[in-house]
Design a protein around this motif. Sequence first.
Motif, PDB file in Angstrom:
ATOM      1  N   ASP A 104       0.861  -1.174   0.000  1.00  0.00           N
ATOM      2  CA  ASP A 104       0.000   0.000   0.000  1.00  0.00           C
ATOM      3  C   ASP A 104       0.902   1.230   0.000  1.00  0.00           C
ATOM      4  O   ASP A 104       1.639   1.463   0.974  1.00  0.00           O
ATOM      5  CB  ASP A 104      -0.878  -0.013   1.248  1.00  0.00           C
ATOM      6  CG  ASP A 104      -1.817   1.185   1.330  1.00  0.00           C
ATOM      7  OD1 ASP A 104      -1.522   2.231   0.699  1.00  0.00           O
ATOM      8  OD2 ASP A 104      -2.831   1.091   2.032  1.00  0.00           O
ATOM      9  N   GLU A 147       2.116  13.666  -8.024  1.00  0.00           N
ATOM     10  CA  GLU A 147       1.389  12.626  -8.756  1.00  0.00           C
ATOM     11  C   GLU A 147       1.677  12.803 -10.236  1.00  0.00           C
ATOM     12  O   GLU A 147       1.287  13.816 -10.834  1.00  0.00           O
ATOM     13  CB  GLU A 147      -0.114  12.740  -8.467  1.00  0.00           C
ATOM     14  CG  GLU A 147      -0.900  11.477  -8.748  1.00  0.00           C
ATOM     15  CD  GLU A 147      -1.301  11.304 -10.206  1.00  0.00           C
ATOM     16  OE1 GLU A 147      -2.049  10.371 -10.503  1.00  0.00           O
ATOM     17  OE2 GLU A 147      -0.869  12.113 -11.062  1.00  0.00           O
ATOM     18  N   ARG A 156      -4.320   9.811 -12.698  1.00  0.00           N
ATOM     19  CA  ARG A 156      -5.483   8.948 -12.506  1.00  0.00           C
ATOM     20  C   ARG A 156      -6.097   9.226 -11.124  1.00  0.00           C
ATOM     21  O   ARG A 156      -5.381   9.546 -10.165  1.00  0.00           O
ATOM     22  CB  ARG A 156      -5.116   7.476 -12.610  1.00  0.00           C
ATOM     23  CG  ARG A 156      -4.631   7.057 -13.994  1.00  0.00           C
ATOM     24  CD  ARG A 156      -4.591   5.538 -14.108  1.00  0.00           C
ATOM     25  NE  ARG A 156      -5.890   4.955 -13.877  1.00  0.00           N
ATOM     26  CZ  ARG A 156      -6.843   4.831 -14.796  1.00  0.00           C
ATOM     27  NH1 ARG A 156      -6.619   5.265 -16.027  1.00  0.00           N
ATOM     28  NH2 ARG A 156      -8.008   4.285 -14.499  1.00  0.00           N
ATOM     29  N   GLU A 191      -7.200   7.201  -8.870  1.00  0.00           N
ATOM     30  CA  GLU A 191      -6.703   6.288  -7.832  1.00  0.00           C
ATOM     31  C   GLU A 191      -5.368   6.761  -7.269  1.00  0.00           C
ATOM     32  O   GLU A 191      -5.144   6.758  -6.049  1.00  0.00           O
ATOM     33  CB  GLU A 191      -6.538   4.867  -8.377  1.00  0.00           C
ATOM     34  CG  GLU A 191      -7.737   4.339  -9.150  1.00  0.00           C
ATOM     35  CD  GLU A 191      -7.604   4.577 -10.655  1.00  0.00           C
ATOM     36  OE1 GLU A 191      -7.359   3.605 -11.402  1.00  0.00           O
ATOM     37  OE2 GLU A 191      -7.734   5.756 -11.051  1.00  0.00           O
ATOM     38  N   THR A 192      -4.471   7.137  -8.167  1.00  0.00           N
ATOM     39  CA  THR A 192      -3.153   7.559  -7.705  1.00  0.00           C
ATOM     40  C   THR A 192      -3.203   8.959  -7.093  1.00  0.00           C
ATOM     41  O   THR A 192      -2.411   9.276  -6.191  1.00  0.00           O
ATOM     42  CB  THR A 192      -2.138   7.515  -8.863  1.00  0.00           C
ATOM     43  OG1 THR A 192      -2.727   8.079 -10.046  1.00  0.00           O
ATOM     44  CG2 THR A 192      -1.729   6.082  -9.155  1.00  0.00           C
ATOM     45  N   LYS A 221      -5.674  10.004  -5.201  1.00  0.00           N
ATOM     46  CA  LYS A 221      -6.112   9.760  -3.824  1.00  0.00           C
ATOM     47  C   LYS A 221      -4.956   9.246  -2.976  1.00  0.00           C
ATOM     48  O   LYS A 221      -4.817   9.606  -1.800  1.00  0.00           O
ATOM     49  CB  LYS A 221      -7.264   8.756  -3.809  1.00  0.00           C
ATOM     50  CG  LYS A 221      -8.591   9.328  -4.277  1.00  0.00           C
ATOM     51  CD  LYS A 221      -9.703   8.292  -4.159  1.00  0.00           C
ATOM     52  CE  LYS A 221     -11.037   8.868  -4.605  1.00  0.00           C
ATOM     53  NZ  LYS A 221     -12.136   7.874  -4.499  1.00  0.00           N
ATOM     54  N   GLN A 222      -4.116   8.401  -3.553  1.00  0.00           N
ATOM     55  CA  GLN A 222      -2.936   7.944  -2.827  1.00  0.00           C
ATOM     56  C   GLN A 222      -2.056   9.131  -2.445  1.00  0.00           C
ATOM     57  O   GLN A 222      -1.574   9.229  -1.314  1.00  0.00           O
ATOM     58  CB  GLN A 222      -2.150   6.942  -3.678  1.00  0.00           C
ATOM     59  CG  GLN A 222      -2.853   5.618  -3.891  1.00  0.00           C
ATOM     60  CD  GLN A 222      -2.172   4.756  -4.934  1.00  0.00           C
ATOM     61  OE1 GLN A 222      -1.207   5.171  -5.578  1.00  0.00           O
ATOM     62  NE2 GLN A 222      -2.676   3.548  -5.122  1.00  0.00           N
ATOM     63  N   LEU A 258     -13.055  12.813  -9.796  1.00  0.00           N
ATOM     64  CA  LEU A 258     -12.432  12.564  -8.498  1.00  0.00           C
ATOM     65  C   LEU A 258     -13.443  12.851  -7.399  1.00  0.00           C
ATOM     66  O   LEU A 258     -14.134  13.870  -7.425  1.00  0.00           O
ATOM     67  CB  LEU A 258     -11.208  13.470  -8.323  1.00  0.00           C
ATOM     68  CG  LEU A 258     -10.488  13.400  -6.976  1.00  0.00           C
ATOM     69  CD1 LEU A 258      -9.781  12.047  -6.821  1.00  0.00           C
ATOM     70  CD2 LEU A 258      -9.486  14.539  -6.854  1.00  0.00           C
TER      71      LEU A 258
END
Length: 361
Positions: free
Chosen positions: A235, A254, A258, A260-261, A263-264, A287
């Motif tokens: 993770d 980032e 994307r 997903e990335t 949010k990471q 998003l």
Amino acid sequence: MAQEVRGVIAPGRNQPVRIDTVLVPDPGPGEAVVAIQACGVCHTDLHYREGGITDEFPFLLGHEAAGVVESVGEGVTDVAPGDFVILNWRAVCGRCRACRRGRPWYCFDTRNAGQKMTLTDGTVLAPALGIGAFAEKTLVAAGQCTKVDPAVSPQAAGLLGCGVMAGIGAALNTGDVGRGDTVAVIGCGGVGDAAIAGARLAGAAKIIAVDIDDRKLATARTMGATHTVDSRTADPVEAIRELTDGFGADVVIEAVGRPETYKQAFYARDLAGTVVLVGVPTPDMTLELPLLDVFGRGGALKSSWYGDCLPSRDFPMLVDLHLQGRLDLDRFVSETIALDEVEKAFERMQRGDVLRSVVVL
């Protein structure tokens, strides 16, 4: 009289590129013709070929370029024939509200050549990012030419015209990385690796590279990453926190584009830390984040346009750093290719086999 040169044309959506004859007009007022020496193969060119940016086919591809000014039009004073230049797609106007407020890197009225390059049958070409440099010569606005020290190799210099500048600028300009900061970079392609190099230049104490490709993580270490995270097996948010004493990174860049990335990146930063989005999303992406988390975590969520660069300021500086041995631009060049090898270079790019292929003319 217009000159006939060879250029790489994207004829239609998802169609293979081809070499065709391009007519390059003599420069008009405020314009310049540049003999291209090298041009990087950027993912943006592939987006043009796929119809992911506009549908104004046919395109004359190529924009990460360096070359020599051949001729200039009336009123051009900043560059002259014989100057070695890097081409940029942000020729600032000096008059819009951003320029008047001293923020020319946000210029709202950047300039391209007024005349059009065409095929021999008169078909008008749309140059990628207003440049069109997969060609022996191209026509641009003179403001798109930034003079730099000719001691640098054209294949290294040209990459500052887009991807490398975007990444370095995301760290130095947008992220404002400082000495001793902790930085995480999610996505270690050309732009991500440039962000790593930028963080290293800024004096970051810890630089964490995140990717799903072992080859890219290995390359990221050569660019300055102190730690790597394989997000296929770990993770990334938890891994970044573990590497930063549980806090998260001061700056998270980032470089994928994307949700997903992103949010990471959002959750991997320290409280009051900064997220920089330099990866380019597609128009269909959305998003969703809890608004309370946006409020409660504080800090800054920024987008980096072209690394928030000012070419006249940043290109010469980065070339000088390269010539001093402090920024290895040559490391970004995976291979040099001929003009007729661009389609194969796109295939290698999609497989992740190269950091940058560079056309040498």
